[in-house]
Design an enzyme around this catalytic site. Structure first.
Site, PDB file in Angstrom:
ATOM      1  N   HIS A 290       0.885  -1.265  -0.053  1.00 35.58           N
ATOM      2  CA  HIS A 290       0.115  -0.006  -0.116  1.00 35.58           C
ATOM      3  C   HIS A 290       0.837   1.250   0.027  1.00 35.58           C
ATOM      4  O   HIS A 290       2.062   1.278   0.331  1.00 35.58           O
ATOM      5  CB  HIS A 290      -0.967  -0.029   1.255  1.00 35.58           C
TER       6      HIS A 290
ATOM      7  N   ASP B 283       4.083  -4.584   3.633  1.00 31.84           N
ATOM      8  CA  ASP B 283       5.546  -4.733   3.858  1.00 31.84           C
ATOM      9  C   ASP B 283       5.871  -6.288   4.295  1.00 31.84           C
ATOM     10  O   ASP B 283       6.809  -6.785   3.765  1.00 31.84           O
ATOM     11  CB  ASP B 283       6.340  -3.736   4.875  1.00 31.84           C
TER      12      ASP B 283
END
Length: 453
Positions: free
Chosen positions: A72, A354
């Site tokens: 994102h 991540d």
């Protein structure tokens, strides 16, 4: 790249004087880690147009599938530093405010018509774009939206305009879209899709919900994965305890905000400080003093040292192999189906975090890759050899850089190949078999349940 001159032949047919070539052997020290430079890279502030290597292949190759895994975009922190004012960042989308994008206004309009889309489960109750005048925890910011509008635009120019991966009459079956259940991942996916397929028909959008951040779908039961993750967390803790500079900084910051050091550590100050840094907002102050750039640099430097040790110690690598096998297995199965002639799911988008991208990079053996920045993208391209249509090859790109030959399964192929890509079967045998060799196993189930000797 070494450019080696070739001695020209003189007009009288004799060789001119041969010059000795000296190849310098570089013995310089590796550059010291610059925490501020690395933090700027991580922020990924949209400024200059990006150069990328996506879509490059010999002219007789045909692109048949693209699978994209994104992190994102820029978000508001997930943690707050206790007893400090939250960073004052506006999450309303305003085309007049920087950073902006020429299609930001059209994106907002299009998102407001999205009720016809099929959004799996709880996704349908999430907002399709950020809209709070003071960002909520973890909310995508305008910067985050713009980062993915740019990603989508770049991928469109290459894959749609140049390679015609999807024609104007594309169907819902040609797309596969999946996101975790956070508004920031759904909104990032929609921003990328909007510039990739401008003014798309909402009825063709079917966004699947993935409850697991490692996208393990129905194959999440893996005790040994959890074992390696716990060992990795112990390694992290022990490195942190040994770092006396870090401890001093935590003690000082805890004194400034007036809480116990232990509580400050638990509030994960780097997450919050990165938000101040990326948005150019002054770090917080109290009556006792201010958190400053020196505090930030020490914590960021430790984070980078931790990443380096993590690569050396292999515990994370073992975790990554088991964590990412379900996702990579799904990827390989889809690529094989397309190589056999199926025309479905030729463009795939996974919108993730991540903690999704990082283990995939590790499992593939791409050890030199930086930690995933905001709006990072990892792309798998499938190509068909026009001269030998039965032969298929993959290219893997990370943030626009070709990392195909950094992967553990294609490092050696590079030395023998004249083609700038990797045979699909090498990727298939890595995922179906070689990923388990390090565990003395032949299957994912066995590797997940076999205790190490």
């Amino acid at each position: 790249v070494h450019l080696i001159p070739v001695n020209p032949i003189r007009e009288d047919g004799l060789n001119p004087k041969s010059r000795k070539r000296i190849m310098p052997d570089l013995l310089t020290e590796p550059p010291a880690i610059d925490p501020l430079y690395e933090a700027h890279v991580y922020c990924n502030i949209p400024t200059i147009a990006e150069r990328s290597m996506e879509g490059h292949a010999p002219h007789y190759f045909k692109l048949v599938s693209v699978q994209v895994l994104i992190r994102h975009g820029d978000r508001y922190p997930l943690y707050a530093i206790p007893k400090t004012k939250r960073p004052d960042i506006d999450c309303m989308l305003l085309p007049s405010r920087k950073p902006s994008h020429p299609q930001l206004e059209a994106f907002i309009k299009h998102m407001s018509k999205g009720s016809a889309a099929q959004l799996d489960g709880s996704l349908s109750s999430l907002p399709r774009y950020p809209s709070h005048s003071l960002c909520e925890m973890g909310e995508l910011t305008q910067t985050g939206v713009v980062q993915h509008l740019r990603n989508g635009q770049l991928l469109r120019e290459i894959y749609i305009n140049k390679h015609k991966l999807l024609l104007s009459d594309w169907t819902a079956k040609q797309l596969y879209l999946e996101t975790t259940g956070k508004s920031r991942t759904l909104q990032s996916a929609l921003a990328l899709l909007y510039t990739f397929l401008p003014d798309f028909d909402w009825k063709k959008i079917n966004m699947r919900h993935q409850w697991s951040t490692i996208f393990c779908s129905g194959s999440c039961d893996c005790p040994m994965r959890n074992h390696y993750l716990e060992e990795e967390q112990r390694r992290q803790y022990s490195l942190r305890v040994k770092n006396s500079d870090l401890e001093k900084i935590y003690v000082d910051m805890a004194r400034i905000v007036g809480i116990p050091t232990r509580q400050l550590r638990a509030s994960n100050p780097i997450d919050s400080l990165l938000c101040y840094f990326c948005h150019n907002v002054s770090f917080p102050c109290t009556k006792t003093g201010c958190i400053g750039m020196e505090h930030f640099k020490v914590i960021k430097r430790h984070q980078l040292e931790d990443e380096r040790e993590r690569r050396e110690k292999k515990l994370y690598f073992m975790y990554a192999l088991l964590a990412t096998h379900p996702l990579l297995n799904q990827t390989v199965d889809r690529l094989q189906r397309i190589a056999e002639g199926k025309k479905e799911e030729v463009f795939v988008l996974y919108s993730a975090h991540d903690v999704t991208l990082s283990p995939v990079l590790s499992a593939l053996g791409i050890t030199e890759a930086r930690f995933p920045k905001f709006a990072a993208r990892l792309v798998f391209e499938l190509w068909q050899d026009g001269k030998r249509p039965k032969e298929h090859f993959i290219r893997i790109l990370y943030n626009g850089a070709d990392v195909t030959f950094q992967t553990s399964f294609c490092k050696d192929h590079y030395k023998r190949s004249s083609k700038p890509m990797c045979p699909l079967e090498k990727f298939v045998s890595f995922v179906k078999r070689d990923m388990f060799l390090i565990f003395n196993s032949t299957s994912y189930y066995d590797a997940c349940h076999r205790r190490p000797l």
